[in-house]
Scaffold this motif. Structure first.
Motif, PDB file in Angstrom:
ATOM      1  N   UNK A  36       4.081  -5.148  -6.892  1.00 53.31           N
ATOM      2  CA  UNK A  36       3.050  -4.586  -6.252  1.00 53.31           C
ATOM      3  C   UNK A  36       1.984  -4.673  -7.246  1.00 53.31           C
ATOM      4  N   UNK A  37       0.533  -5.334  -6.891  1.00 54.29           N
ATOM      5  CA  UNK A  37      -0.223  -5.238  -7.778  1.00 54.29           C
ATOM      6  C   UNK A  37      -1.323  -4.299  -7.325  1.00 54.29           C
ATOM      7  N   UNK A  38      -1.044  -3.089  -8.164  1.00 58.58           N
ATOM      8  CA  UNK A  38      -1.771  -2.010  -7.830  1.00 58.58           C
ATOM      9  C   UNK A  38      -3.302  -2.094  -8.102  1.00 58.58           C
ATOM     10  N   UNK A  39      -3.987  -1.500  -6.944  1.00 56.62           N
ATOM     11  CA  UNK A  39      -5.557  -1.502  -6.963  1.00 56.62           C
ATOM     12  C   UNK A  39      -5.894  -0.662  -8.171  1.00 56.62           C
ATOM     13  N   UNK A  40      -5.311   0.481  -8.700  1.00 59.72           N
ATOM     14  CA  UNK A  40      -5.627   1.457  -9.504  1.00 59.72           C
ATOM     15  C   UNK A  40      -5.282   0.909 -11.115  1.00 59.72           C
ATOM     16  N   UNK A  41      -4.461   0.090 -11.115  1.00 58.85           N
ATOM     17  CA  UNK A  41      -3.915  -0.551 -12.437  1.00 58.85           C
ATOM     18  C   UNK A  41      -3.345  -1.892 -12.094  1.00 58.85           C
ATOM     19  N   UNK A  84       0.893  -1.155  -0.038  1.00 56.63           N
ATOM     20  CA  UNK A  84       0.021   0.041   0.187  1.00 56.63           C
ATOM     21  C   UNK A  84       0.774   1.300  -0.020  1.00 56.63           C
ATOM     22  N   UNK A  85       1.861   1.259   0.795  1.00 59.62           N
ATOM     23  CA  UNK A  85       2.993   2.254   0.840  1.00 59.62           C
ATOM     24  C   UNK A  85       3.455   2.755  -0.662  1.00 59.62           C
ATOM     25  N   UNK A  86       3.839   1.518  -1.428  1.00 60.27           N
ATOM     26  CA  UNK A  86       4.628   1.754  -2.467  1.00 60.27           C
ATOM     27  C   UNK A  86       3.550   2.270  -3.561  1.00 60.27           C
ATOM     28  N   UNK A  87       2.236   1.747  -3.650  1.00 61.74           N
ATOM     29  CA  UNK A  87       1.385   2.232  -4.578  1.00 61.74           C
ATOM     30  C   UNK A  87       1.095   3.830  -4.226  1.00 61.74           C
ATOM     31  N   UNK A  88       1.199   4.255  -2.994  1.00 62.49           N
ATOM     32  CA  UNK A  88       0.886   5.572  -2.589  1.00 62.49           C
ATOM     33  C   UNK A  88       1.930   6.542  -2.812  1.00 62.49           C
ATOM     34  N   UNK A  89       3.187   5.716  -3.251  1.00 58.69           N
ATOM     35  CA  UNK A  89       4.463   6.524  -3.541  1.00 58.69           C
ATOM     36  C   UNK A  89       5.349   6.661  -2.152  1.00 58.69           C
ATOM     37  N   UNK A  90       4.963   6.079  -1.019  1.00 51.44           N
ATOM     38  CA  UNK A  90       5.856   6.326   0.113  1.00 51.44           C
ATOM     39  C   UNK A  90       6.645   5.212   0.314  1.00 51.44           C
ATOM     40  N   UNK A  91       7.981   5.676   0.390  1.00 54.20           N
ATOM     41  CA  UNK A  91       8.965   4.753   0.371  1.00 54.20           C
ATOM     42  C   UNK A  91       9.942   4.636   1.844  1.00 54.20           C
ATOM     43  N   UNK A  92       9.355   5.071   2.733  1.00 55.07           N
ATOM     44  CA  UNK A  92       9.695   4.962   4.006  1.00 55.07           C
ATOM     45  C   UNK A  92      10.196   3.672   4.547  1.00 55.07           C
TER      46      UNK A  92
END
Length: 319
Positions: free
Chosen positions: A69-74, A38-46
């Protein structure tokens, strides 16, 4: 002696029969980690940043980078995974100086990672499947990098170790057709869960010896596969690793943040005469002492790593 050379911009790591066991950190992988995905899909790399720094401090010589990552958006990984792989590779190699292992089943993501990586990364992976051989081996030749060869083919994963050996031999021979030398093939003989197959441990030890003696290749595995489905998995992993090392296994994709497993690897290196004068074991023992005094393993390892050894490394460039 067979040696597989990996490089970052500034550091060289050698996987070899007469080298210390190579720990490849597994944690930068969203598979089974919903929060990280979820972080990676949101662009969060912390979490990626934390995992990269922590794994290297705890003893990883190489970091595996998986952007699956299997993106929910794509849901199409052929579109989403290549740019994500590029971003993670660029981020991680800006944080740590160890070589990387570019890990994907998507050819476009492998190439994106190879384009972004400095030095000479390891590619994970090629199998004996015909379409995979035809897609991946040209990339390995083009970028002059080593590759993990997984011992399954179009018929699937065999429980027969002789079949898995035959698949590994086929991959080595097909790689040679592309001009890729055997020392750049690191075979994963496929570790089966011992909870499901009682002979899984004995099988892999015998298979590793055969791969070393007859094909002359380095080996790796997903070490935690051996304990899948069992309680107290890390204890099983910690017993498995020295036995695999004594059988000739030269690397593993594993979690270096687990003290019991890293302690097993460090002790095995000492016993296999891959730790000159016991220097690494002595340094590691200070980390263990700090844990006994109340520190976490990660914090103690980080403090030890910060102290450093004072040794530099030459800058390397992929040929």
């Amino acid at each position: 002696m067979t040696r597989t050379t990996l490089e970052s911009a500034t550091k060289t790591v050698t996987i070899g029969f007469d080298e210390p066991f190579c720990v490849i950190g597994e944690r930068i992988n969203p598979t089974g980690r919903k929060k990280l995905a979820a972080e990676l899909e949101a662009g969060d790399y912390s979490t990626v940043e934390k995992d990269a720094l922590e794994q290297v401090a705890c003893g990883a010589a190489v970091l595996d980078i998986n952007a699956g990552v299997v993106y929910n958006s794509n849901p199409n990984p052929n579109e989403t995974e290549p740019p994500l792989m590029r971003s993670i590779v660029e981020l991680v190699q800006g944080l740590v100086d160890v070589p990387l292992c570019i890990d994907s089943s998507v050819p476009g993501a492998l190439e994106a990672g190879l384009e972004a990586a400095t030095g000479r990364p390891l590619v994970n992976s090629v199998t004996g499947e015909e379409d995979r051989l035809e897609l991946v081996l040209p990339l390995i030749k083009k970028y002059n990098v080593p590759v993990v060869a997984i011992s399954n083919d179009d018929t699937g994963i065999s429980e027969d170790p002789e079949v898995r050996f035959a698949v590994a031999k086929k991959i080595v021979e097909r790689a040679a057709d592309y001009g890729i030398p055997a020392h750049d093939i690191v075979v994963d003989p496929l570790v089966m869960p011992v909870g499901a197959m009682a002979t899984a441990g004995r099988q892999v030890f015998e298979l590793v010896r055969k791969l070393r003696d007859e094909l002359g290749v380095n080996t790796t595995c997903g070490a935690s596969n051996i304990s899948f489905g069992l309680p107290h998995r890390h204890g099983v992993n910690a017993a498995f690793l020295p036995m695999a090392i004594a059988s000739g296994m030269t690397s593993a994709i594993m979690n270096p943040v687990r003290q019991v497993e890293m302690e097993a690897v460090k002790a095995a290196n000492l016993l296999m005469n891959a730790d000159p004068n016991g220097g690494d074991w002595i340094r590691f023992s200070r980390v263990v002492d700090a844990v006994a005094e109340g520190s976490t393993f990660a914090d103690a390892a980080r403090a030890s790593a910060s102290a450093g050894t004072g040794r530099g490394a030459r800058r390397r460039r992929r040929g």
